[in-house]
Design a protein around this motif. Structure first.
Motif, PDB file in Angstrom:
ATOM      1  N   LYS A 206      55.634  48.093  82.262  1.00  0.00           N
ATOM      2  CA  LYS A 206      54.918  48.127  81.092  1.00  0.00           C
ATOM      3  C   LYS A 206      53.903  49.507  81.153  1.00  0.00           C
ATOM      4  O   LYS A 206      53.278  49.672  82.233  1.00  0.00           O
ATOM      5  N   ALA A 207      53.612  50.277  80.318  1.00  0.00           N
ATOM      6  CA  ALA A 207      52.716  51.049  80.258  1.00  0.00           C
ATOM      7  C   ALA A 207      51.434  50.757  80.499  1.00  0.00           C
ATOM      8  O   ALA A 207      50.946  49.718  79.586  1.00  0.00           O
ATOM      9  N   PRO A 208      50.707  51.279  81.314  1.00  0.00           N
ATOM     10  CA  PRO A 208      49.383  50.840  81.580  1.00  0.00           C
ATOM     11  C   PRO A 208      48.319  51.380  80.387  1.00  0.00           C
ATOM     12  O   PRO A 208      48.691  52.164  79.775  1.00  0.00           O
ATOM     13  N   PRO A 209      47.239  50.971  80.305  1.00  0.00           N
ATOM     14  CA  PRO A 209      46.205  51.391  79.248  1.00  0.00           C
ATOM     15  C   PRO A 209      46.242  52.928  79.466  1.00  0.00           C
ATOM     16  O   PRO A 209      46.102  53.674  80.404  1.00  0.00           O
ATOM     17  N   LEU A 210      46.091  53.492  78.304  1.00  0.00           N
ATOM     18  CA  LEU A 210      46.098  54.946  78.207  1.00  0.00           C
ATOM     19  C   LEU A 210      44.784  55.728  79.027  1.00  0.00           C
ATOM     20  O   LEU A 210      45.396  56.662  79.531  1.00  0.00           O
TER      21      LEU A 210
END
Ligand code: UTP
Length: 481
Positions: free
Chosen positions: A69-73
């Protein structure tokens, strides 16, 4: 009903497998069992046992949690990298070469992929990749290892990961080619693991009456396969400390790179566990993973997972902020692989999902359906997801022409054509930088094509006094040296 009644042993195995499949809601895989011959059902039972379907089901069920899952920008920053020519380059190269000379480095090629995009009928390593001689990928790597053996005055072991789908063919290819001049006993092949693909209802599928539809578990599966196959133990017993990892589809890779190994071993820069090479991306759209830093840990975010906003971001000078493209070349310590594949960590890498067209055997209709659009999901692990597990991981910038000429597609980008062009250009540059003339037009375009075997030169310096380089290379020449 089968004409041949099944033996008691088969009946017992069938009952046990059915019990396991019922417990994971996959009993449909045996619906056709009674119509099979004894040989077919035995083959299917063997396959079910080999795959460990209960474990595969757990992996599929938990995929939503273990999926990348991509982490917060705002937590994602570009990773720092070491420039192509670090100031202590010569000293580092010596350190790396010393490790090779001492027999502490193994080459490791991952060659278990399905190569669907290339569409080559055979293991990808058997693809004719050299632009003039058509030498296959495996021969190009073998020549590098032969040349490195000569330089190190010892025999460097070569580990090759296959998959159950191409293992027999890969072994036969090496046998038929007399191991490309290497000692048979210095080549170690082992197949990687597989995972069942599943349809949109979470059901595993049959590929044939005797086989479950499976896919290799990704290049990240290589770490587990190194352990499971006994390769880690084998390396330790041979005194191997570092692994030079590369993928089968890049003919320009340096199979053993003393400078990169020297950097990897430098305690000021790296924990010596896992290091990587990168090249600057040419455009935000280029399909390579990008080196990032999250919470001060280096990682790679796959191009499809990198948020668009970051992929497009530029700095004050207009340069891409997230520019460091991964070319899947790594140095890994044997101890690191041992540590992260031990016990609990054995399943540690996140799973990446990909939609795929999977031919499916339909027992009721007695035929295989080959879908035209993706009908299933496959799960894979990626090697670069091991990077954040290393203490301190280094990223070294290299040059595209020098080290990255991948063959992925049958035409266009990353195809044999684009790879040939890069291989020719590298050869021309090597000839020029060794002090010879190379014919080019006023715009710098090559007017001749040369292919250089690693047995002739491992780097430009080897060409300086090489009798293989002719006094004159004329426009129109096509020359393999
Ligand atoms: P790719 O991601 O390009 O996949 O693999 P692929 O299977 O070769 O090709 P496509 O996607 O089906 O067209 C990059 C490298 O990782 C290896 C491949 O053999 C190649 O060297 N690989 C990939 C494995 O060894 N195992 C895998 O499960 C996947």
């Amino acid at each position: 009903m089968s004409d041949t009644p099944f033996s008691a042993e088969i009946m017992e195995r069938l009952a046990e497998t059915r019990r396991v499949l019922e417990s994971i809601d996959q009993a449909h895989l045996l619906d056709h069992a009674e119509d099979c011959s004894a040989e077919s059902i035995e083959a299917l039972l063997d396959h079910c046992e080999e795959i460990d379907l209960a474990a595969a089901h757990r992996i599929m069920r938990d995929a939503a949690e273990t999926e990348f899952k991509a982490p917060p920008l705002d937590s994602i920053r570009p990773a720092a990298s070491i420039p192509r020519h670090p100031e202590d380059e010569d000293a580092l190269r010596e350190i790396g070469q010393k490790l090779i000379d001492e027999g502490k480095v193994a080459a490791f090629t991952v060659a278990g992929g399905q190569g669907t995009r290339l569409g080559w009928n055979g293991p990808k390593g058997s693809f004719p990749a050299a632009p003039l001689t058509g030498k296959p990928l495996f021969r190009l790597f073998a020549e590098q290892i032969l040349a490195a053996n000569r330089r190190a005055e010892r025999r460097i072991p070569w580990y090759i990961m296959t998959s159950p789908i191409n293992d027999a063919e890969t072994r036969a290819f090496f046998r038929d080619n007399n191991y490309f001049g290497l000692e048979r006993t210095d080549i170690f092949m082992f197949p990687q693991g597989v995972l069942p693909s599943y349809d949109d209802d979470g059901r595993f599928m049959l590929a044939s009456p005797e086989m479950i539809a499976v896919n290799p578990d990704g290049h990240g599966g290589s770490l587990r396969a190194l352990r499971k196959s006994g390769a880690v133990e084998h390396m330790k017993s041979r005194g191997i400390e570092q692994i030079s990892y590369f993928q089968v589809d890049n003919p320009s890779v340096r199979a053993l790179d003393p400078l990169f190994l020297g950097l990897h071993l430098d305690p000021e820069r790296s924990s010596g566990e896992m290091s990587s090479k990168m090249i600057p991306k040419t455009s935000p759209e280029e399909k390579v993973g990008v080196f990032c830093s999250i919470d001060d840990r280096t990682c790679v975010i796959e191009y499809s997972d990198l948020p668009e906003e970051l992929a497009q971001a530029t700095d004050d000078t207009g340069k891409l902020r997230f520019i460091a493209g991964s070319i899947a070349i790594h140095a890994l310590s044997v101890d690191f692989v041992d540590r992260i594949t031990d016990g609990h960590n054995a399943q540690g890498l996140p799973l990446h999902k990909a939609r795929k067209k999977v031919p499916r055997y339909l027992p009721d209709e007695g035929r295989t359906d080959s879908p035209e659009t993706p009908n299933a999901t496959k799960l894979e692990m990626f090697i670069f997801d091991a990077i954040p597990l290393a203490g301190r991981s280094l990223v070294y910038e290299t040059d595209r022409v020098e080290e990255f000429a991948p063959i992925k597609n049958s035409e266009g980008v990353d195809s044999p054509g684009s790879s040939h062009e890069l291989q020719f250009e590298r050869a021309a540059r090597w000839i020029e930088s060794s002090g010879h003339e190379f014919p080019r037009d006023a715009d710098g375009r090559r007017l001749a094509n040369v292919e250089i075997s690693a047995l002739t030169a491992m780097d430009p310096a080897d060409l300086k006094s090489s009798p293989e380089v002719p006094d004159t290379i004329s426009p129109g020449d096509q020359l393999a040296i």
